[in-house]
Scaffold this motif. Structure first.
Motif, PDB file in Angstrom:
ATOM      1  N   UNK A 120     -40.408   7.580  66.503  1.00  0.00           N
ATOM      2  CA  UNK A 120     -39.548   8.894  66.693  1.00  0.00           C
ATOM      3  C   UNK A 120     -39.356   9.722  65.629  1.00  0.00           C
ATOM      4  N   UNK A 121     -39.515  10.805  65.728  1.00  0.00           N
ATOM      5  CA  UNK A 121     -39.255  11.743  64.290  1.00  0.00           C
ATOM      6  C   UNK A 121     -38.632  13.144  64.660  1.00  0.00           C
ATOM      7  N   UNK A 122     -37.859  13.574  63.438  1.00  0.00           N
ATOM      8  CA  UNK A 122     -37.100  14.880  63.605  1.00  0.00           C
ATOM      9  C   UNK A 122     -38.139  15.755  63.128  1.00  0.00           C
ATOM     10  N   UNK A 123     -38.253  16.968  63.591  1.00  0.00           N
ATOM     11  CA  UNK A 123     -38.778  18.122  62.873  1.00  0.00           C
ATOM     12  C   UNK A 123     -37.941  19.176  62.422  1.00  0.00           C
ATOM     13  N   UNK A 124     -38.121  18.923  61.051  1.00  0.00           N
ATOM     14  CA  UNK A 124     -37.453  19.914  59.808  1.00  0.00           C
ATOM     15  C   UNK A 124     -38.360  21.074  59.610  1.00  0.00           C
ATOM     16  N   UNK A 125     -37.782  22.209  59.702  1.00  0.00           N
ATOM     17  CA  UNK A 125     -38.674  23.328  59.656  1.00  0.00           C
ATOM     18  C   UNK A 125     -37.931  24.211  58.326  1.00  0.00           C
ATOM     19  N   UNK A 126     -38.635  24.334  57.459  1.00  0.00           N
ATOM     20  CA  UNK A 126     -38.363  25.174  56.188  1.00  0.00           C
ATOM     21  C   UNK A 126     -38.959  26.481  55.815  1.00  0.00           C
ATOM     22  N   UNK A 127     -38.051  27.445  55.907  1.00  0.00           N
ATOM     23  CA  UNK A 127     -38.746  28.926  55.878  1.00  0.00           C
ATOM     24  C   UNK A 127     -38.026  29.770  54.507  1.00  0.00           C
ATOM     25  N   UNK A 128     -39.100  30.105  53.792  1.00  0.00           N
ATOM     26  CA  UNK A 128     -38.571  30.690  52.602  1.00  0.00           C
ATOM     27  C   UNK A 128     -37.943  31.907  52.597  1.00  0.00           C
ATOM     28  N   UNK A 129     -36.948  32.046  51.660  1.00  0.00           N
ATOM     29  CA  UNK A 129     -35.999  33.126  51.628  1.00  0.00           C
ATOM     30  C   UNK A 129     -36.577  34.462  51.183  1.00  0.00           C
ATOM     31  N   UNK A 130     -37.684  34.054  50.390  1.00  0.00           N
ATOM     32  CA  UNK A 130     -38.383  35.451  49.765  1.00  0.00           C
ATOM     33  C   UNK A 130     -39.418  36.067  50.614  1.00  0.00           C
TER      34      UNK A 130
END
Length: 414
Positions: A120-130
């Motif tokens: 079981x895993x959490x989906x962590x999404x990272x979106x650049x600010x630039x």
């Protein structure tokens, strides 16, 4: 030059336990095995296509040899002592610290849940600010119990599907047999041994025959500990605080005038380029950054953390002593823009050895005109790099930016 299996599509197996790790890569370009034993201070890299094995031994390996000579035996090849500790997953506090550090450059949010490699895993999404980066997002599937990343998908800006994806199909946290980390080169393999002397006491790297190759900036005088924040009064084995590390990092930030005074060549920089503003310059000598006075940074910090710097001081960044013929002296990196939209410009003097190395760049680097001479470029949907020679210097422009942005930057460098 053959393409590394690590740069092509394929599969593999990874084992990690304590200070040991092994990675077996299987790809169309060929198989590769990497075995690292941090406690013994050695690493094997085996390329099945070329049938070559390289053994890198660090100073810890020499200490281990001394221990074996005194009766504390551990085989040079084969399984290390049993009882290796289980790997320690990142703690929630450490994960929180990493997310806080990343917040300046990207937004981070939990966007769902999934099952990856049976966990079981959490989906962590990272979106650049630039807004000027080629990176669209990074999504990591994090094990809900151990916080270990199980899969990472990297998507280019504007793309519907991940551009780069890697992860586990199966995972186990059970103890790993020690013989997994044993490695002996196959019969008939060409074996190359190299001893690395990170603390500078042996003046660089030694070949199997024991011939020393001095590192740039190495000397017998240790002048780093007298600088404020260098940690000279820290007790042996006491790790530096985060504030000490941040202070050292800030001291490495230079302006163009300061950087130009520390190198032994005329600094190249972008002229008439307005898309990204100049931010900082860094100057490196002997593998470590220098402060504005030319003193190496992080040597005491690295020593306290168990690593050792390749520089122990020197009166000036260009004082290299009896440097090896491949040494190019100090180098500089200029940074333009911010965050994931930044472009870096690295530069150092061109030596015959460096020119030969550049000529061996894999075929995925394509030729193109730049700076009045031929350049080699690697442009991908996630950014790239351009390498070229100009006025006796070797320059590398790189960034996680659109290819056209990188080429326009290169054209402005004088």
């Amino acid at each position: 030059m053959t393409q590394s299996p690590l740069l092509s599509d394929g599969a593999g197996r990874l084992w990690a336990q304590g200070e040991q790790a092994r990675f077996d890569a299987y790809a169309e370009a060929g198989d590769q095995v990497i075995v690292v034993d941090g406690a013994a201070g050695r690493a094997w890299v085996y390329d099945a296509v070329e049938n070559t094995a390289r053994l890198y031994e660090f100073d810890a390996a020499r200490e281990g040899s001394a221990a074996r000579a005194s009766g504390e035996t551990e085989p040079a090849l084969g399984p290390p002592a049993t009882g290796s500790p289980a790997p320690q997953p990142p703690t929630p506090d450490r994960v929180a610290d990493m997310l806080a550090a990343a917040a300046r450059f990207m937004t981070v949010e939990v966007t769902g849940e999934s099952v990856v490699a049976g966990r079981d895993a959490y989906l962590l999404t990272m979106t650049p600010a630039a807004a000027d980066t080629a990176l669209g997002s990074i999504q990591a599937a994090i094990d809900g119990l151990t916080f270990v990343p199980l899969r990472v998908d990297v998507t280019a800006r504007g793309a519907a599907e991940p551009t780069l994806s890697f992860g586990f199909e199966r995972v186990s946290y059970a103890a790993v047999d020690d013989d997994v980390f044993a490695f002996s080169p196959p019969a008939g393999a060409e074996v190359e041994r190299q001893t690395i002397d990170p603390d500078g006491s042996g003046h660089g790297a030694k070949t199997e025959e024991g011939d020393a190759v001095d590192e740039p900036g190495a000397s017998d005088d240790d002048g780093a500990g007298d600088e404020p924040g260098a940690g000279g009064d820290r007790g042996e084995g006491v790790e530096p605080s985060r504030d000490e590390i941040r202070l050292e990092a800030r001291r490495a930030l230079l302006d163009l005038e300061q950087a130009a005074a520390l190198v032994d060549f005329e600094l190249s920089a972008a002229e008439g380029y307005t898309a990204r503003a100049f931010r900082w310059a860094y100057v490196f000598d002997g593998g470590l950054p220098l402060d504005a006075a030319g003193s190496p940074l992080f040597s005491e910090v690295m020593g306290a953390m168990g690593g050792r710097a390749g520089v122990t001081g020197g009166d000036s960044p260009s004082e290299t002593g009896a440097a090896g013929s491949a040494a190019a002296g100090p180098g500089a990196v200029l940074l333009y823009g911010e965050g994931f939209g930044a472009i870096g410009l690295a530069q150092t003097r061109t030596t015959p050895e460096l020119r030969e190395t550049l000529g061996e760049l894999p075929a995925l680097f394509e030729p193109l005109p730049a700076g009045g001479s031929e350049a080699r470029s690697l442009l991908t949907p996630l950014g790239g790099a351009v390498v070229w020679e100009q006025d006796g210097l070797t320059l590398v422009a790189f960034g996680i930016v659109p290819g056209q942005d990188l080429l326009e930057f290169v054209e402005s460098v004088r």
